[in-house]
Write a protein that holds these residues in place. Structure first.
Motif, PDB file in Angstrom:
ATOM      1  N   ARG A  20     -18.055-100.512  31.793  1.00 39.80           N
ATOM      2  CA  ARG A  20     -19.273-101.245  31.447  1.00 39.80           C
ATOM      3  C   ARG A  20     -19.973-101.947  32.616  1.00 39.80           C
ATOM      4  N   GLU A  21     -19.321-102.097  33.766  1.00 39.07           N
ATOM      5  CA  GLU A  21     -19.915-102.844  34.873  1.00 39.07           C
ATOM      6  C   GLU A  21     -20.477-101.896  35.930  1.00 39.07           C
ATOM      7  N   ALA A  22     -21.768-102.073  36.253  1.00 37.25           N
ATOM      8  CA  ALA A  22     -22.446-101.188  37.205  1.00 37.25           C
ATOM      9  C   ALA A  22     -21.825-101.282  38.597  1.00 37.25           C
ATOM     10  N   GLU A  23     -21.386-102.468  38.977  1.00 42.55           N
ATOM     11  CA  GLU A  23     -20.798-102.646  40.315  1.00 42.55           C
ATOM     12  C   GLU A  23     -19.516-101.838  40.467  1.00 42.55           C
ATOM     13  N   ALA A  24     -18.663-101.869  39.438  1.00 46.89           N
ATOM     14  CA  ALA A  24     -17.421-101.105  39.466  1.00 46.89           C
ATOM     15  C   ALA A  24     -17.714 -99.600  39.463  1.00 46.89           C
ATOM     16  N   GLN A  25     -18.703 -99.195  38.707  1.00 50.53           N
ATOM     17  CA  GLN A  25     -19.075 -97.780  38.643  1.00 50.53           C
ATOM     18  C   GLN A  25     -19.617 -97.295  39.979  1.00 50.53           C
ATOM     19  N   ARG A  26     -20.450 -98.131  40.623  1.00 52.39           N
ATOM     20  CA  ARG A  26     -21.002 -97.756  41.922  1.00 52.39           C
ATOM     21  C   ARG A  26     -19.904 -97.672  42.982  1.00 52.39           C
ATOM     22  N   PHE A  27     -18.981 -98.620  42.954  1.00 54.46           N
ATOM     23  CA  PHE A  27     -17.872 -98.611  43.915  1.00 54.46           C
ATOM     24  C   PHE A  27     -17.021 -97.354  43.747  1.00 54.46           C
ATOM     25  N   THR A  28     -16.712 -97.004  42.514  1.00 53.26           N
ATOM     26  CA  THR A  28     -15.911 -95.807  42.238  1.00 53.26           C
ATOM     27  C   THR A  28     -16.644 -94.543  42.683  1.00 53.26           C
ATOM     28  N   ALA A  29     -17.938 -94.480  42.385  1.00 53.20           N
ATOM     29  CA  ALA A  29     -18.733 -93.314  42.787  1.00 53.20           C
ATOM     30  C   ALA A  29     -18.770 -93.186  44.305  1.00 53.20           C
ATOM     31  N   ASN A  30     -18.883 -94.305  45.007  1.00 52.26           N
ATOM     32  CA  ASN A  30     -18.894 -94.266  46.470  1.00 52.26           C
ATOM     33  C   ASN A  30     -17.579 -93.724  47.024  1.00 52.26           C
ATOM     34  N   LEU A  31     -16.468 -94.124  46.428  1.00 56.68           N
ATOM     35  CA  LEU A  31     -15.179 -93.614  46.875  1.00 56.68           C
ATOM     36  C   LEU A  31     -15.074 -92.101  46.666  1.00 56.68           C
ATOM     37  N   ALA A  72       1.545 -99.881  50.241  1.00 60.66           N
ATOM     38  CA  ALA A  72       1.318-101.223  50.775  1.00 60.66           C
ATOM     39  C   ALA A  72      -0.139-101.637  50.618  1.00 60.66           C
ATOM     40  N   VAL A  73      -1.067-100.702  50.840  1.00 62.97           N
ATOM     41  CA  VAL A  73      -2.488-101.003  50.689  1.00 62.97           C
ATOM     42  C   VAL A  73      -2.838-101.215  49.215  1.00 62.97           C
ATOM     43  N   VAL A  74      -2.265-100.400  48.355  1.00 64.69           N
ATOM     44  CA  VAL A  74      -2.494-100.567  46.916  1.00 64.69           C
ATOM     45  C   VAL A  74      -2.057-101.966  46.483  1.00 64.69           C
ATOM     46  N   TRP A  75      -0.923-102.406  46.978  1.00 66.94           N
ATOM     47  CA  TRP A  75      -0.423-103.731  46.619  1.00 66.94           C
ATOM     48  C   TRP A  75      -1.314-104.831  47.210  1.00 66.94           C
ATOM     49  N   GLN A  76      -1.752-104.646  48.447  1.00 66.99           N
ATOM     50  CA  GLN A  76      -2.590-105.646  49.102  1.00 66.99           C
ATOM     51  C   GLN A  76      -3.911-105.844  48.358  1.00 66.99           C
ATOM     52  N   PHE A  77      -4.499-104.759  47.859  1.00 66.52           N
ATOM     53  CA  PHE A  77      -5.796-104.838  47.192  1.00 66.52           C
ATOM     54  C   PHE A  77      -5.671-104.655  45.676  1.00 66.52           C
ATOM     55  N   ARG A  78      -4.543-105.027  45.122  1.00 66.64           N
ATOM     56  CA  ARG A  78      -4.286-104.800  43.698  1.00 66.64           C
ATOM     57  C   ARG A  78      -5.296-105.515  42.803  1.00 66.64           C
ATOM     58  N   ARG A  79      -5.746-106.691  43.204  1.00 65.31           N
ATOM     59  CA  ARG A  79      -6.702-107.421  42.365  1.00 65.31           C
ATOM     60  C   ARG A  79      -8.038-106.696  42.282  1.00 65.31           C
ATOM     61  N   LYS A  80      -8.519-106.209  43.423  1.00 66.44           N
ATOM     62  CA  LYS A  80      -9.773-105.460  43.437  1.00 66.44           C
ATOM     63  C   LYS A  80      -9.629-104.171  42.638  1.00 66.44           C
ATOM     64  N   ILE A  81      -8.507-103.515  42.756  1.00 62.57           N
ATOM     65  CA  ILE A  81      -8.275-102.273  42.022  1.00 62.57           C
ATOM     66  C   ILE A  81      -8.283-102.521  40.524  1.00 62.57           C
ATOM     67  N   ILE A  82      -7.607-103.589  40.103  1.00 64.74           N
ATOM     68  CA  ILE A  82      -7.567-103.926  38.676  1.00 64.74           C
ATOM     69  C   ILE A  82      -8.963-104.265  38.171  1.00 64.74           C
ATOM     70  N   GLU A  83      -9.729-105.028  38.961  1.00 66.18           N
ATOM     71  CA  GLU A  83     -11.098-105.385  38.571  1.00 66.18           C
ATOM     72  C   GLU A  83     -11.958-104.144  38.377  1.00 66.18           C
ATOM     73  N   VAL A  84     -11.827-103.181  39.283  1.00 64.88           N
ATOM     74  CA  VAL A  84     -12.625-101.959  39.188  1.00 64.88           C
ATOM     75  C   VAL A  84     -12.213-101.140  37.971  1.00 64.88           C
ATOM     76  N   VAL A  85     -10.920-101.004  37.764  1.00 61.68           N
ATOM     77  CA  VAL A  85     -10.431-100.216  36.625  1.00 61.68           C
ATOM     78  C   VAL A  85     -10.855-100.847  35.304  1.00 61.68           C
ATOM     79  N   VAL A  86     -10.721-102.157  35.199  1.00 63.04           N
ATOM     80  CA  VAL A  86     -11.084-102.855  33.960  1.00 63.04           C
ATOM     81  C   VAL A  86     -12.593-102.821  33.739  1.00 63.04           C
ATOM     82  N   GLY A  87     -13.365-102.952  34.823  1.00 62.38           N
ATOM     83  CA  GLY A  87     -14.816-103.013  34.684  1.00 62.38           C
ATOM     84  C   GLY A  87     -15.516-101.668  34.680  1.00 62.38           C
ATOM     85  N   LEU A  88     -14.773-100.593  34.941  1.00 63.01           N
ATOM     86  CA  LEU A  88     -15.389 -99.270  35.065  1.00 63.01           C
ATOM     87  C   LEU A  88     -16.204 -98.838  33.838  1.00 63.01           C
TER      88      LEU A  88
END
Length: 276
Positions: free
Chosen positions: A76-87, A58-74
């Protein structure tokens, strides 16, 4: 599958879905309710793994847009990389301590009396955290540093004690460490994904012999019910925190914990011999 088993599956699916992401301890409520409706044993252990997966979906579905953005941007995008590293940083403490102490905790602490004590103590800490002056340095999850993430990760480890609440530990920990209420809540949800999936995979493999084809209908009812009610709870909580504090959950925890202790002391229910 008889009717009562289906009803038990539905009830526990509702309990898991509603309580998993609220700071009131899903494990604590599962222990209490499962004991009251006499749903225990090996089937219950396997069943809990399944309904937790329903809640996390249910949480994956609720935040699916953010998850897709992070996966797609991982890549080349520093923000996505930092978010993933924090997790990953926040996830590590639970992995290390969970693998090391899970069996001991389940053996000695999974009982309603421990749950009651943890509910009360956690509620008091929650009230204190909400009433103290908040110094916020991270308004959103994208503003968090790896140090913020690590602190929240260690706070999450407190949830290994049943009754503490994983979401309660991470959210209140986040508030104490300088996250906004929105950032603390959303990071708690995101951190739940690897934590709960990892725990389910680990437990599922460890107890793989408990998953029997005959129990598939029971698991299906619990999974779907948990997913639906978790979706409702997550959306309600995100809306609620926009204009409210977590004090109402703190008072609920304290009241529920005192109720458990009162029924035990008055010998209305023999909680001392109950096990999760």
């Amino acid at each position: 599958m008889d009717l009562w088993t289906a009803v038990q599956s539905f009830i526990l699916g509702v309990v898991e879905g509603i309580t998993e992401f609220l700071p009131i301890s899903s494990t604590g409520h599962q222990i209490i309710v499962a004991d009251l409706i006499d749903f225990s044993g090996e089937r219950a252990m396997a069943f809990n793994i399944i309904i937790q997966l329903g809640a996390i979906l249910a949480v994956v579905w609720q935040f699916r847009r953010k998850i897709i953005e992070v996966v797609v941007g991982l890549p080349r995008e520093a923000e996505a990389q930092r978010f993933t590293a924090n997790l990953l940083v926040a996830f590590l403490p639970a992995v290390i301590l969970g693998v090391s102490f899970a069996d001991l905790i389940h053996q000695y602490l999974f009982n309603p009396i421990t749950v009651a004590a943890a509910l009360i103590v956690g509620g008091v800490i929650m009230l204190w955290a909400e009433r103290r002056e908040h110094v916020i340095h991270a308004e959103s999850v994208d503003d968090m540093t790896w140090k913020d993430a690590l602190k929240v990760g260690f706070a999450q480890c407190l949830a290994m004690i049943p009754g503490t609440s994983r979401s309660g530990a991470t959210i209140i920990g986040g508030l104490l460490f300088g996250l906004s209420r929105k950032a603390a809540t959303e990071f708690s949800f995101f951190l739940a994904m690897p934590t709960m999936v990892g725990a389910a995979v680990f437990s599922g493999y460890k107890y793989r012999e408990l998953f029997l084809p005959a129990d598939l209908p029971v698991f299906a009812i619990g999974f779907v019910t948990s997913f639906i009610f978790a979706m409702i709870a997550v959306r309600a909580l995100l809306k609620f925190i926009g204009s409210h504090s977590y004090a109402v959950f703190a008072w609920y925890r304290i009241g529920f914990g005192l109720l458990i202790l009162a029924t035990w002391q008055l010998h209305l229910i023999d909680w001392s011999t109950a096990q999760g």
